[in-house]
Motif scaffolding. Structure first.
Motif, PDB file in Angstrom:
ATOM      1  N   UNK A   4      -1.197   6.506   7.790  1.00 52.28           N
ATOM      2  CA  UNK A   4      -1.807   5.217   8.093  1.00 52.28           C
ATOM      3  C   UNK A   4      -1.109   4.095   7.340  1.00 52.28           C
ATOM      4  N   UNK A   5      -0.747   4.332   6.084  1.00 52.53           N
ATOM      5  CA  UNK A   5      -0.065   3.302   5.304  1.00 52.53           C
ATOM      6  C   UNK A   5       1.267   2.937   5.951  1.00 52.53           C
TER       7      UNK A   5
ATOM      8  N   UNK B 269     -10.179   4.514   1.198  1.00 46.15           N
ATOM      9  CA  UNK B 269      -8.806   4.080   1.424  1.00 46.15           C
ATOM     10  C   UNK B 269      -8.382   4.366   2.861  1.00 46.15           C
ATOM     11  N   UNK B 270      -8.682   5.584   3.305  1.00 44.84           N
ATOM     12  CA  UNK B 270      -8.334   5.959   4.673  1.00 44.84           C
ATOM     13  C   UNK B 270      -9.020   5.034   5.674  1.00 44.84           C
ATOM     14  N   UNK B 271     -10.261   4.765   5.421  1.00 46.45           N
ATOM     15  CA  UNK B 271     -11.054   3.892   6.284  1.00 46.45           C
ATOM     16  C   UNK B 271     -10.446   2.484   6.345  1.00 46.45           C
TER      17      UNK B 271
ATOM     18  N   UNK C 113     -11.522   8.152  -1.864  1.00 50.56           N
ATOM     19  CA  UNK C 113     -10.402   8.558  -1.023  1.00 50.56           C
ATOM     20  C   UNK C 113     -10.654   8.220   0.445  1.00 50.56           C
ATOM     21  N   UNK C 114     -11.865   8.524   0.891  1.00 51.00           N
ATOM     22  CA  UNK C 114     -12.210   8.205   2.273  1.00 51.00           C
ATOM     23  C   UNK C 114     -12.176   6.702   2.500  1.00 51.00           C
TER      24      UNK C 114
ATOM     25  N   UNK D  53      -7.355   1.579   5.705  1.00 51.23           N
ATOM     26  CA  UNK D  53      -6.072   1.597   6.398  1.00 51.23           C
ATOM     27  C   UNK D  53      -6.263   1.758   7.899  1.00 51.23           C
TER      28      UNK D  53
ATOM     29  N   UNK E  78       0.831  -1.204   0.000  1.00 49.90           N
ATOM     30  CA  UNK E  78       0.000   0.000   0.000  1.00 49.90           C
ATOM     31  C   UNK E  78       0.866   1.254   0.000  1.00 49.90           C
ATOM     32  N   UNK E  79       1.957   1.200   0.765  1.00 51.56           N
ATOM     33  CA  UNK E  79       2.782   2.398   0.921  1.00 51.56           C
ATOM     34  C   UNK E  79       3.531   2.745  -0.360  1.00 51.56           C
TER      35      UNK E  79
ATOM     36  N   UNK F 167      -8.382   8.992  -6.459  1.00 55.04           N
ATOM     37  CA  UNK F 167      -8.325   9.558  -5.113  1.00 55.04           C
ATOM     38  C   UNK F 167      -8.474  11.074  -5.152  1.00 55.04           C
TER      39      UNK F 167
ATOM     40  N   UNK G 145       3.134   6.024  -2.348  1.00 62.13           N
ATOM     41  CA  UNK G 145       3.789   7.286  -2.013  1.00 62.13           C
ATOM     42  C   UNK G 145       5.296   7.250  -2.200  1.00 62.13           C
TER      43      UNK G 145
ATOM     44  N   UNK H  23     -14.556   7.557  11.573  1.00 64.70           N
ATOM     45  CA  UNK H  23     -15.583   6.973  10.705  1.00 64.70           C
ATOM     46  C   UNK H  23     -16.713   6.305  11.473  1.00 64.70           C
TER      47      UNK H  23
END
Lengths: 190, 190
Positions: free
Chosen positions: B114-115, A110-112, A107-108, A114, A68-69, A100, A72, B72
């Motif tokens: 988070x990642x 993905x955050x959720x 996008x949310x 993770x 996942x990382x 995203x 970036x 969330x």
DNA sequence: AATCAAATATGATTGAAATCATATGTTACC
DNA sequence: GGTAACATATGATTTCAATCATATTTGATT
């Protein structure tokens, strides 16, 4: 099949790969092309540190994701090698980053995802810190981790399957757990 | 002081709280008001399961965050209790959600954080699966986990400090590690 | 300088889980 | 229907880390 929110991506963003045992999904230093979902088999992530030691970062099993990382960074910072015949799905980095930017719901998502993974891993680490096998197994069952086989539970919580079977038996003898007709273990209601 | 990207939030989104040992940061079922950063002390997160068992979900120590997933959900699903005199900073849920919608850079920062947490926890779990103390300590040092005290390392990797000291000594005797003038352990270059 | 807390360091003993062994039960597949 | 693979289950033995004990060193606080 894919976890939310990646199920929202269209087919062109998914690339299926079939791997023999020993095949590389990617090499340390390769340009990042996306993150991965393990459909079947298992993938091991290892990194060669600057000092020359080989460190295992993760063993990704069927149903889980990895890298996942990599979203970036420009290059993968580890090797991903199939430790069994496997199928993985690559989710395109560019498609994800684009989506995203354009889709707040995605996008949310993905955050959720993770955030819930962080929660789960933390709980697992906390569980690993429980000293005795009986208490560890009890906590694992209490938090709903006994879904698959006892063998799977054992490897999750850092015990051998034998130790798990014994703990389940002792907890049942002590009346803390009870076994249903279908061989499932549940907390004994006080 | 705060981890990225939360350092970008202005002061009005941060609420500092001083807690005595035993104080609750929040109760299971409370309306979610935000996530937290532990400035000092330690916070324990526990959940009372439907079946009535008390499960520890996480022990948050100084420098770490907790309750990210509360972004969330409407209600906290666990108790957060100070296990030592502590200072925590609450980061307002509404401020974060708003900023996340308006600022793509901020939003990406959360995902990135988070990642990398997911990566780190996975590696730690993988480390916990290493059977022998010597190999475990070697891998931990090889992946740069020995920064603070040996005691801190020990609790991270699931060993006692005594077992860590012994492993460090044996690895040094075997020539796999060497000790610098300042008492730091580094991998022996081959 | 004195004192207290914590980190570093090792030795001795114990105990709990790993390992090894073995048996039966359950699916699934040719 | 046979067999191969895996899950369940439990007994015997061993081993490695936990625990207990203790000493020295370092760092902070008064």
């Amino acid at each position: 099949m894919l976890p939310e929110p990646f199920d929202l991506l269209n087919d062109s963003a998914r690339k299926c790969m079939t791997l023999a045992k020993g095949d590389h999904v990617f090499h340390q230093g390769d340009q990042t092309r996306g993150l991965f979902f393990v459909a079947s088999g298992a993938i091991c992530l290892t990194r060669l540190t600057e000092a020359g030691a080989l460190v295992t970062l993760h063993n990704a099993v069927a149903g889980s994701m990895f890298a996942e990382a990599s979203l970036y960074s420009d290059h993968y910072h580890c090797d991903a090698i199939a430790v069994a015949p496997s199928k993985v799905i690559r989710l395109s980095k560019s498609a994800i980053l684009l989506r995203q930017r354009e889709d707040a719901f995605f996008s949310e998502g993905i955050t959720r995802l993770l955030a819930s993974q962080v929660q789960d891993y933390r709980q697992l680490l906390t569980l690993h810190a429980v000293k005795t096998a009986n208490e560890r197994v009890f906590q694992a069952v209490a938090s709903g981790r006994l879904r698959g086989s006892v063998t799977q539970l054992a490897s999750q919580i850092g015990l051998t399957k034998e130790a798990c079977y014994r703990a389940l038996k002792e907890l049942t003898d002590q009346g803390l757990l009870s076994k249903t007709g279908r061989g499932e273990y549940v907390l004994r209601q006080p």
